[in-house]
Motif scaffolding. Sequence first.
Motif, PDB file in Angstrom:
ATOM      1  N   UNK A  45     -39.755  87.194 -26.495  1.00  0.00           N
ATOM      2  CA  UNK A  45     -39.175  86.416 -27.599  1.00  0.00           C
ATOM      3  C   UNK A  45     -38.251  85.300 -27.143  1.00  0.00           C
ATOM      4  N   UNK A  46     -37.780  85.331 -25.909  1.00  0.00           N
ATOM      5  CA  UNK A  46     -36.853  84.326 -25.405  1.00  0.00           C
ATOM      6  C   UNK A  46     -35.513  84.945 -25.082  1.00  0.00           C
ATOM      7  N   UNK A  47     -34.701  84.212 -24.351  1.00  0.00           N
ATOM      8  CA  UNK A  47     -33.401  84.712 -23.917  1.00  0.00           C
ATOM      9  C   UNK A  47     -32.445  84.795 -25.108  1.00  0.00           C
ATOM     10  N   UNK A  48     -31.635  85.851 -25.117  1.00  0.00           N
ATOM     11  CA  UNK A  48     -30.663  86.061 -26.180  1.00  0.00           C
ATOM     12  C   UNK A  48     -29.414  85.236 -25.876  1.00  0.00           C
ATOM     13  N   UNK A  49     -29.031  84.373 -26.806  1.00  0.00           N
ATOM     14  CA  UNK A  49     -27.862  83.515 -26.632  1.00  0.00           C
ATOM     15  C   UNK A  49     -26.600  84.225 -27.116  1.00  0.00           C
ATOM     16  N   UNK A  50     -25.434  83.671 -26.767  1.00  0.00           N
ATOM     17  CA  UNK A  50     -24.151  84.284 -27.126  1.00  0.00           C
ATOM     18  C   UNK A  50     -23.954  84.411 -28.635  1.00  0.00           C
ATOM     19  N   UNK A  51     -24.514  83.481 -29.403  1.00  0.00           N
ATOM     20  CA  UNK A  51     -24.344  83.529 -30.858  1.00  0.00           C
ATOM     21  C   UNK A  51     -25.330  84.481 -31.541  1.00  0.00           C
ATOM     22  N   UNK A  52     -26.149  85.168 -30.753  1.00  0.00           N
ATOM     23  CA  UNK A  52     -27.088  86.142 -31.310  1.00  0.00           C
ATOM     24  C   UNK A  52     -28.472  85.594 -31.585  1.00  0.00           C
ATOM     25  N   UNK A  53     -28.654  84.286 -31.484  1.00  0.00           N
ATOM     26  CA  UNK A  53     -29.976  83.696 -31.701  1.00  0.00           C
ATOM     27  C   UNK A  53     -30.766  83.738 -30.384  1.00  0.00           C
ATOM     28  N   UNK A  54     -32.012  83.399 -30.452  1.00  0.00           N
ATOM     29  CA  UNK A  54     -32.867  83.395 -29.269  1.00  0.00           C
ATOM     30  C   UNK A  54     -33.322  81.970 -28.956  1.00  0.00           C
ATOM     31  N   UNK A  55     -33.308  81.620 -27.678  1.00  0.00           N
ATOM     32  CA  UNK A  55     -33.840  80.332 -27.233  1.00  0.00           C
ATOM     33  C   UNK A  55     -35.352  80.471 -27.081  1.00  0.00           C
ATOM     34  N   UNK A  56     -36.093  79.487 -27.535  1.00  0.00           N
ATOM     35  CA  UNK A  56     -37.548  79.529 -27.398  1.00  0.00           C
ATOM     36  C   UNK A  56     -37.925  79.507 -25.925  1.00  0.00           C
ATOM     37  N   UNK A  57     -38.953  80.282 -25.532  1.00  0.00           N
ATOM     38  CA  UNK A  57     -39.408  80.259 -24.136  1.00  0.00           C
ATOM     39  C   UNK A  57     -39.938  78.874 -23.758  1.00  0.00           C
ATOM     40  N   UNK A  58     -39.762  78.503 -22.490  1.00  0.00           N
ATOM     41  CA  UNK A  58     -40.247  77.207 -22.011  1.00  0.00           C
ATOM     42  C   UNK A  58     -41.706  77.264 -21.586  1.00  0.00           C
ATOM     43  N   UNK A  59     -42.263  78.460 -21.450  1.00  0.00           N
ATOM     44  CA  UNK A  59     -43.659  78.636 -21.055  1.00  0.00           C
ATOM     45  C   UNK A  59     -44.396  79.325 -22.189  1.00  0.00           C
ATOM     46  N   UNK A  60     -45.713  79.242 -22.155  1.00  0.00           N
ATOM     47  CA  UNK A  60     -46.521  79.900 -23.180  1.00  0.00           C
ATOM     48  C   UNK A  60     -47.723  80.581 -22.535  1.00  0.00           C
ATOM     49  N   UNK A  61     -48.379  81.431 -23.301  1.00  0.00           N
ATOM     50  CA  UNK A  61     -49.547  82.142 -22.792  1.00  0.00           C
ATOM     51  C   UNK A  61     -50.601  81.153 -22.315  1.00  0.00           C
ATOM     52  N   UNK A  62     -51.193  81.453 -21.168  1.00  0.00           N
ATOM     53  CA  UNK A  62     -52.235  80.599 -20.615  1.00  0.00           C
ATOM     54  C   UNK A  62     -51.733  79.575 -19.615  1.00  0.00           C
ATOM     55  N   UNK A  63     -50.422  79.346 -19.545  1.00  0.00           N
ATOM     56  CA  UNK A  63     -49.878  78.388 -18.581  1.00  0.00           C
ATOM     57  C   UNK A  63     -50.120  78.874 -17.153  1.00  0.00           C
ATOM     58  N   UNK A  64     -50.424  77.944 -16.273  1.00  0.00           N
ATOM     59  CA  UNK A  64     -50.522  78.242 -14.840  1.00  0.00           C
ATOM     60  C   UNK A  64     -49.162  77.915 -14.241  1.00  0.00           C
ATOM     61  N   UNK A  65     -48.561  78.891 -13.563  1.00  0.00           N
ATOM     62  CA  UNK A  65     -47.198  78.737 -13.074  1.00  0.00           C
ATOM     63  C   UNK A  65     -47.086  79.038 -11.587  1.00  0.00           C
TER      64      UNK A  65
END
Length: 95
Positions: A45-65
């Motif tokens: 779901x993404x990293x949990x921020x201090x304010x309780x919200x989540x940051x969107x992931x920078x990668x997605x399914x299918x990406x070559x990394x």
Amino acid sequence: MKVVPLGDKVVVKRLDAEAITSGGIVLPDSAQQKPAEGRILSVGDGVLLKDGSRADPQVSEGDRVMFSSYAGTEVSVDGQELLIMNESDILAVIS
């Protein structure tokens, strides 16, 4: 079976290692290094921020990394060797 990572984790399948060098020498399995490239199978779901919200992931399914050689934890799921790693362990997305 589908592996769903939590938080800022991702599931990566390593790409196959090169069995032949650029000079044409065929390497046995024991001499091949584990590739530091893979394909993302699942994203949390993404990293949990201090304010309780989540940051969107920078990668997605299918990406070559690209990632460091020692990144992640190796797991075996349905006979497949997978890596579960933090999104921050990914060095680059290859396009």
